[in-house]
Design an enzyme around this catalytic site. Structure first.
Site, short mmCIF file in Angstrom:
data_model
loop_
_atom_site.label_atom_id
_atom_site.label_comp_id
_atom_site.label_asym_id
_atom_site.label_seq_id
_atom_site.Cartn_x
_atom_site.Cartn_y
_atom_site.Cartn_z
N ARG A 108 0.83 -1.19 0.00
CA ARG A 108 0.00 0.00 0.00
C ARG A 108 0.87 1.24 0.00
NH1 ARG A 108 -4.94 -0.18 3.35
NH2 ARG A 108 -3.94 1.59 4.33
N SER A 177 7.19 -5.40 6.76
CA SER A 177 6.83 -6.37 7.80
C SER A 177 7.50 -7.73 7.61
CB SER A 177 5.32 -6.49 7.91
OG SER A 177 4.70 -6.24 6.70
N ASP A 261 5.64 -3.40 10.67
CA ASP A 261 4.21 -3.04 10.69
C ASP A 261 3.60 -3.03 12.09
OD1 ASP A 261 4.43 -5.79 10.74
OD2 ASP A 261 2.68 -6.17 9.50
MG MG Z 1 -0.28 -5.97 6.86
#
Ligand code: MG
Ligand code: ADP
Length: 536
Positions: A108, A177, A261
């Site tokens: 994202r 992450s 994250d």
């Molecule tokens: Mg995620």
């Protein structure tokens, strides 16, 4: 009756007998199969059992491993990584900031326009792009080029209301992450890929001998290729790589914060609620982080942070304890995975694996007890074909004839089954999700116990003196991830188990809250507090 008639009657009777015998045999076989199926299921259920005394052992094991991981590098399977985040957002952040979130099935890009304590988040925009499968197993460079191209195009669509200050570079928080060993807030080396990523790298990277050894140790001799892959991918500075890709694309942007994250989620949660002390991700993978006292970290080198506390990225996916309930199905899932011997906790609790655990036990019942008839539906052999959202959908099916289960069996496995079989499918989902949710609760309670927030009135007043410690009225656990968000029964099991473990009174001081997409905003906020232009 003539001879002929007698013969025909005898033949007729024999045929009837044969048919009857066949039917009886079939019935006997079906009964035997059904008992066998039940036995397989009961065995599995027993192996997954999480009675309270067992969960308490898991809680204590978590606390012990946390201490060990904080004591020294490599002291535990729990890496307890330093995040270099010694200050969390206060609300005073100002300006335009970007974030990029890489770590799951999608990545994202996001921008926020921040306006201090009063205005908070004036505007935000984001875009989600799915990562082509080929890039998930390609090279680092290809992956980063793809991401930066998407980011560049996102920047060209900056709308009204987003204002970079004149003459200043745009700044970005990079949520990554995967386990990274950070050396500062804006640098860090990848320790390993997880969650189905297996990026190749041609150059033997700057990798710590310790890590190489660990990668080797966890693999069997038959998985040479996987092992080689593991060793080649890790060790690069991910910010340098992202910044280099930005250079190749002539993108004038600076990465000012590299955040896991979970750390992003903690920062995002804290922006709105001062009591957030812990963050947990329950999505494709799983991880947790929390606020720790710097003087409780023996492996800390150098000057202690001014705030007195820091955020620890636990990398709890690799938590391991002999008290974890495990079955042969879990062993084969692990052996067949990209990272055998590794991420043991994650493989019991996270969204990437729950569906496949269910598939594996159904396959066993199909093969050994003809659960779906005499031939095993071929789709049952396909790894990961049953996804965790399917499990959640079947588990939530409350119709008398289990319509949703019928649908999933038809669509995913191209098969159908009687009502009693459909019921056992739901039971399998319940067992797998129940074990996962209860283990997550035990993990969370372990963290609370480590920081002294698991009993009534036990909040350490010394913690309250610094900015990271919250107000101390309550302890809030910020949760994010599709598994927690979209699986109501999982959520209920988790919350109920936390209350069971903490006791009603202590549980009242703890709140588990969904912090949806906190990690993206959190990364942007951390980019802001670590801006190259800030006076600090
Ligand atoms: Mg995620
Ligand atoms: P990521 O972890 O990939 O960053 P998310 O936090 O959105 O992304 O989590 C996605 C994961 O959440 C999926 O891989 C899936 O395992 C799980 N998930 C998504 N939807 C559901 C659902 N309806 N029920 C259960 N799990 C779900």
């Amino acid at each position: 009756m003539g001879r002929m008639g007698v013969t025909l009657a005898i033949i007729g009777a024999a045929a009837t007998c044969a048919i009857a015998a066949h039917l009886v045999a079939k019935r006997v076989r079906q009964r035997a199969n059904w008992s066998r199926a039940l036995a397989i299921y009961h065995d599995f259920r027993d192996g997954c059992a999480t009675p309270l005394h067992r969960l308490r052992q898991v809680v204590d094991a978590m606390v012990v491993e946390m201490h060990a991981g904080l004591a020294l590098e490599g002291g535990s399977k729990l890496k307890m990584l330093l995040s270099y985040v010694d200050n969390l957002p206060t609300g005073e952040e100002n300006g335009l900031f970007y974030a990029l979130d890489l770590g799951g099935t999608n990545f994202r890009v996001l921008r926020v326009q921040l306006a201090g304590t009063e205005g908070r988040i004036l505007q935000q925009e984001y875009e989600e792009v799915s990562i082509p499968q080929a890039l998930m197993v390609g090279s680092n460079e290809e992956l980063f080029d793809f991401i930066v191209a998407e980011l560049a195009s996102f920047i060209t669509r900056e709308g009204e209301g987003f204002h970079p200050l004149l003459g200043r570079q745009r700044e970005l928080g990079f949520t990554f992450s995967f386990p990274v060993k950070q050396t500062s807030i804006d640098s860090g080396n990848l320790l390993k890929w997880t969650k189905g990523f297996a990026i190749k790298e041609t150059e033997y990277a700057r990798i710590e001998p310790q890590e190489v050894q660990r990668s080797f140790k966890c693999c069997t001799s038959t998985s040479w290729n996987r092992r080689a892959l593991l060793c080649h991918v890790v060790g690069k500075d991910v910010v340098e790589e992202l910044q280099a890709a930005m250079g190749r694309h002539k993108l004038d942007m600076r990465v000012t914060a590299l955040v896991n994250d979970t750390v992003g989620t903690l920062a995002g949660g804290r922006y709105w609620n001062e009591d957030v002390m812990v963050a947990v991700i329950l999505g494709t993978g799983s991880n947790a982080c929390y606020v720790e006292r710097a003087d409780a970290i023996p492996k800390w080198r150098g000057v202690l942070p001014k705030s007195g506390s820091t955020v620890i990225n636990m990398e709890w996916g690799s938590f391991w304890s002999s008290h974890l309930p495990r079955t042969p199905v879990d062993d084969t899932l692990d052996a067949d995975s990209l990272n055998p011997g590794d991420q043991g906790f994650e493989k019991l609790i996270s969204g990437m694996y729950l569906g496949d655990i269910v598939r594996r036990i159904l396959l066993k019942m199909a093969e050994e007890a003809a659960l779906f008839g005499n031939t095993v539906p071929s789709n049952l052999f396909i790894p990961f074909i049953l996804r965790t959202p399917d499990v959640s959908a079947m588990h939530a099916d409350e119709s008398a004839d289990l319509k949703e289960v019928t649908r999933v069996l038809r669509v995913v496995f191209k098969t159908q089954a009687s009502l009693r079989v459909r019921k056992i499918v739901v039971d399998v989902c319940d067992t797998v999700a129940g074990r996962a949710a209860r283990l997550v609760a035990a993990g969370v309670v372990g963290i609370l116990k480590k920081i002294g927030r698991d009993t009534v009135g036990n909040i350490d007043m010394a913690r309250l003196k610094n900015n990271l410690a919250g107000k101390g009225r309550k302890t809030v656990v910020a949760m994010d991830g599709g598994l927690y968000e979209h699986y109501p029964k999982f959520r209920t099991y988790l919350n109920d188990t936390a209350v069971e473990l903490l006791g009603k009174e202590a549980a009242e001081q703890v709140a588990v809250e969904l912090s949806k997409d906190g990690s993206g905003i959190g990364a942007a906020l951390l980019a802001a507090s670590h801006s190259q232009y800030s006076s600090d």
